[in-house]
Design a protein around this motif. Structure first.
Motif, PDB file in Angstrom:
ATOM      1  N   ASP A 149      -0.855  -4.107  -0.154  1.00 10.60           N
ATOM      2  CA  ASP A 149      -0.119  -2.966  -0.682  1.00 10.60           C
ATOM      3  C   ASP A 149      -0.439  -1.694   0.091  1.00 10.60           C
ATOM      4  O   ASP A 149       0.441  -0.858   0.328  1.00 10.60           O
ATOM      5  CB  ASP A 149      -0.428  -2.774  -2.168  1.00 10.60           C
ATOM      6  CG  ASP A 149       0.590  -1.868  -2.848  1.00 10.60           C
ATOM      7  OD1 ASP A 149       1.741  -2.309  -3.030  1.00 10.60           O
ATOM      8  OD2 ASP A 149       0.242  -0.722  -3.176  1.00 10.60           O
ATOM      9  N   ALA A 150      -1.697  -1.536   0.499  1.00 10.33           N
ATOM     10  CA  ALA A 150      -2.081  -0.351   1.273  1.00 10.33           C
ATOM     11  C   ALA A 150      -1.348  -0.316   2.612  1.00 10.33           C
ATOM     12  O   ALA A 150      -0.912   0.750   3.064  1.00 10.33           O
ATOM     13  CB  ALA A 150      -3.591  -0.343   1.502  1.00 10.33           C
ATOM     14  N   LEU A 151      -1.193  -1.461   3.248  1.00  9.98           N
ATOM     15  CA  LEU A 151      -0.469  -1.506   4.521  1.00  9.98           C
ATOM     16  C   LEU A 151       1.012  -1.202   4.311  1.00  9.98           C
ATOM     17  O   LEU A 151       1.627  -0.506   5.125  1.00  9.98           O
ATOM     18  CB  LEU A 151      -0.643  -2.876   5.176  1.00  9.98           C
ATOM     19  CG  LEU A 151      -2.047  -3.181   5.694  1.00  9.98           C
ATOM     20  CD1 LEU A 151      -2.089  -4.577   6.321  1.00  9.98           C
ATOM     21  CD2 LEU A 151      -2.501  -2.143   6.707  1.00  9.98           C
ATOM     22  N   TYR A 152       1.588  -1.718   3.227  1.00 10.27           N
ATOM     23  CA  TYR A 152       2.992  -1.403   2.932  1.00 10.27           C
ATOM     24  C   TYR A 152       3.172   0.098   2.674  1.00 10.27           C
ATOM     25  O   TYR A 152       4.142   0.700   3.117  1.00 10.27           O
ATOM     26  CB  TYR A 152       3.459  -2.185   1.707  1.00 10.27           C
ATOM     27  CG  TYR A 152       3.694  -3.658   1.951  1.00 10.27           C
ATOM     28  CD1 TYR A 152       3.899  -4.165   3.222  1.00 10.27           C
ATOM     29  CD2 TYR A 152       3.717  -4.556   0.886  1.00 10.27           C
ATOM     30  CE1 TYR A 152       4.119  -5.512   3.435  1.00 10.27           C
ATOM     31  CE2 TYR A 152       3.952  -5.906   1.093  1.00 10.27           C
ATOM     32  CZ  TYR A 152       4.148  -6.380   2.360  1.00 10.27           C
ATOM     33  OH  TYR A 152       4.370  -7.716   2.556  1.00 10.27           O
ATOM     34  N   LEU A 153       2.216   0.678   1.974  1.00  6.23           N
ATOM     35  CA  LEU A 153       2.315   2.104   1.656  1.00  6.23           C
ATOM     36  C   LEU A 153       2.257   2.950   2.928  1.00  6.23           C
ATOM     37  O   LEU A 153       2.898   4.003   3.014  1.00  6.23           O
ATOM     38  CB  LEU A 153       1.186   2.499   0.707  1.00  6.23           C
ATOM     39  CG  LEU A 153       1.239   3.901   0.111  1.00  6.23           C
ATOM     40  CD1 LEU A 153       2.497   4.089  -0.732  1.00  6.23           C
ATOM     41  CD2 LEU A 153      -0.005   4.178  -0.727  1.00  6.23           C
TER      42      LEU A 153
END
Length: 252
Positions: free
Chosen positions: A86-90
């Motif tokens: 999720d952090a990479l998507y954000l």
């Protein structure tokens, strides 16, 4: 290949962490690190050494706390994996859509996802379309990519299906490219070196009278691509066919 996938953790705990909610009231001294620091440490380890190197002990050492302390922030690796993805998507770059055609927008979506998976190849092993981490990164990514099909004339269900179809192609392609790269690394041989080393037996086994199409077409493709399989060639051909298929649906 890792058997771990996004969405394999305990849902309520994972969602609480993704949206910054405390898991439970906690007594004792103030915390010395943050969940964000833990996630960034895990991402660094995965990028440096692969997903298998990401353990709670390794993450604890990276942030300078005990392993048991890490568990008070994140319940386990399944939840940590969701936080990482999720952090990479954000953090993906998202330029506002303007007056582009839907096809140009779809290409931009595909290219941005390909770039992410090439930068973090371990994601090809874990990013499950069916159970993505439903955090802020996933939601802003999903919202932005759905908007690529605005004004395409599709109903809501088909827009979701079109996006899933596109992202599915990207993930499949990047997984194949990652596997090809690992094969080169594991054997310490390039594709050209592998084919050259096996040329004598292949010349005897590949009888053009028995396998006329395989020999003729395989030779033509190999000469055109410089290898039996080209990641860039497969990407260009495959993405165009995906877009052609969506165009047929949209134009209909």
């Amino acid at each position: 290949m890792s058997s771990e996938r996004t969405g394999s953790g305990e849902p309520s705990r994972t969602l609480a962490l993704l949206w910054g909610e405390p898991l439970a009231p906690r007594k004792g001294p103030a915390r010395s690190i943050t969940v964000t620091q833990i996630v960034h440490a895990a991402l660094s380890i995965a990028d440096e050494s692969g997903l298998g190197a990401v353990t709670m002990r390794a993450v604890a050492e990276r942030v300078g706390v005990s392993t048991m302390s890490v568990y008070t922030y994140v319940p386990g690796k399944p939840e940590l994996l969701d936080l990482m993805v999720d952090a990479l998507y954000l953090g993906m770059e998202r330029m506002p859509w303007r007056d582009e055609r839907w096809r140009d927008r779809a290409v931009a979506v595909a290219e941005s996802n390909r770039s992410l998976l090439e930068t973090h190849p371990w994601m090809t092993e874990v990013a499950a379309l069916s159970r993505p981490p439903l955090g802020p990164g996933v939601m802003v990514k999903y919202e932005h990519e759905l908007a690529a099909f605005d004004d395409a004339g599709l109903d809501d269900v088909d827009v979701d299906a079109a996006l899933t179809f596109l992202i599915g192609f990207v993930q499949s392609h990047c997984r194949a490219a990652h596997d090809a790269e690992r094969a080169t690394t594991d054997t310490a041989m390039s594709d050209a070196q592998w084919w050259e080393a096996n040329q004598p037996i292949l010349a005897r086994a590949f009888d053009p009278e028995v396998y006329p199409r395989a020999v003729r077409i395989g030779a033509a493709a190999g000469e055109a691509q410089g290898a039996a399989w080209s990641a860039d060639g497969a990407w260009e051909f495959g993405l165009e066919r995906v877009l052609d298929g969506l165009a047929a649906l949209i134009e209909r």
